[in-house]
Motif scaffolding. Structure first.
Motif, PDB file in Angstrom:
ATOM      1  N   GLU A  61       0.572  -1.368  -0.370  1.00 36.88           N
ATOM      2  CA  GLU A  61      -0.131   0.110   0.109  1.00 36.88           C
ATOM      3  C   GLU A  61       1.158   0.790   0.036  1.00 36.88           C
ATOM      4  OE1 GLU A  61      -2.628  -0.725   3.442  1.00 36.88           O
ATOM      5  OE2 GLU A  61      -4.012  -2.017   1.947  1.00 36.88           O
TER       6      GLU A  61
ATOM      7  N   HIS B 119       2.297   1.975  -3.248  1.00 34.83           N
ATOM      8  CA  HIS B 119       1.273   1.956  -4.283  1.00 34.83           C
ATOM      9  C   HIS B 119       1.452   3.285  -4.466  1.00 34.83           C
ATOM     10  CE1 HIS B 119      -2.838   2.801  -5.889  1.00 34.83           C
ATOM     11  NE2 HIS B 119      -2.568   1.970  -6.362  1.00 34.83           N
ATOM     12  N   ASP B 120       0.750   3.707  -2.900  1.00 34.13           N
ATOM     13  CA  ASP B 120       0.759   5.330  -2.210  1.00 34.13           C
ATOM     14  C   ASP B 120       1.776   6.345  -3.388  1.00 34.13           C
ATOM     15  OD1 ASP B 120      -1.570   5.023  -1.115  1.00 34.13           O
ATOM     16  OD2 ASP B 120      -1.455   4.775   0.334  1.00 34.13           O
TER      17      ASP B 120
ATOM     18  N   TYR C 274      -0.294   7.161 -16.653  1.00 36.23           N
ATOM     19  CA  TYR C 274      -0.211   5.767 -16.123  1.00 36.23           C
ATOM     20  C   TYR C 274      -0.059   4.856 -16.775  1.00 36.23           C
ATOM     21  CZ  TYR C 274      -1.677   1.357 -14.069  1.00 36.23           C
ATOM     22  OH  TYR C 274      -2.033   0.142 -13.256  1.00 36.23           O
TER      23      TYR C 274
ATOM     24  N   HIS D  60       4.647  -5.218 -16.318  1.00 36.48           N
ATOM     25  CA  HIS D  60       3.681  -4.790 -16.332  1.00 36.48           C
ATOM     26  C   HIS D  60       2.203  -5.001 -17.377  1.00 36.48           C
ATOM     27  CE1 HIS D  60       5.556  -3.895 -12.383  1.00 36.48           C
ATOM     28  NE2 HIS D  60       6.625  -3.320 -12.494  1.00 36.48           N
TER      29      HIS D  60
END
Length: 67
Positions: A26, A29-30, A51, A61
């Motif tokens: 998390e 990701h942030d 993105y 990815h």
């Protein structure tokens, strides 16, 4: 003798390693989303554009997300 920056970096690394695996994910990701926000503001494009460009420039990815 270590510099102040080296000491701060070591402390931050210790704090990060104390987090659970989910909390680490998390956190990373942030941070990535904050980077995308900064880039989009600097370039005057949407975060979505930044993105998708990131995904296309990182095939590892992109392959996972396109399934």
């Amino acid at each position: 003798m270590k510099s102040v920056m080296d000491i701060a970096k070591a402390e931050e690394q210790e704090e990060f390693l104390k987090l659970s695996p989910l909390e680490r994910m998390e956190t990373m990701h942030d941070i990535l989303m904050q980077i995308f926000a900064l880039i989009s503001k600097a370039e005057g494009v949407s975060e979505y554009d930044v993105y998708t460009r990131y995904l296309k420039n990182n095939p590892r990815h992109y392959e996972r997300s396109s399934r």
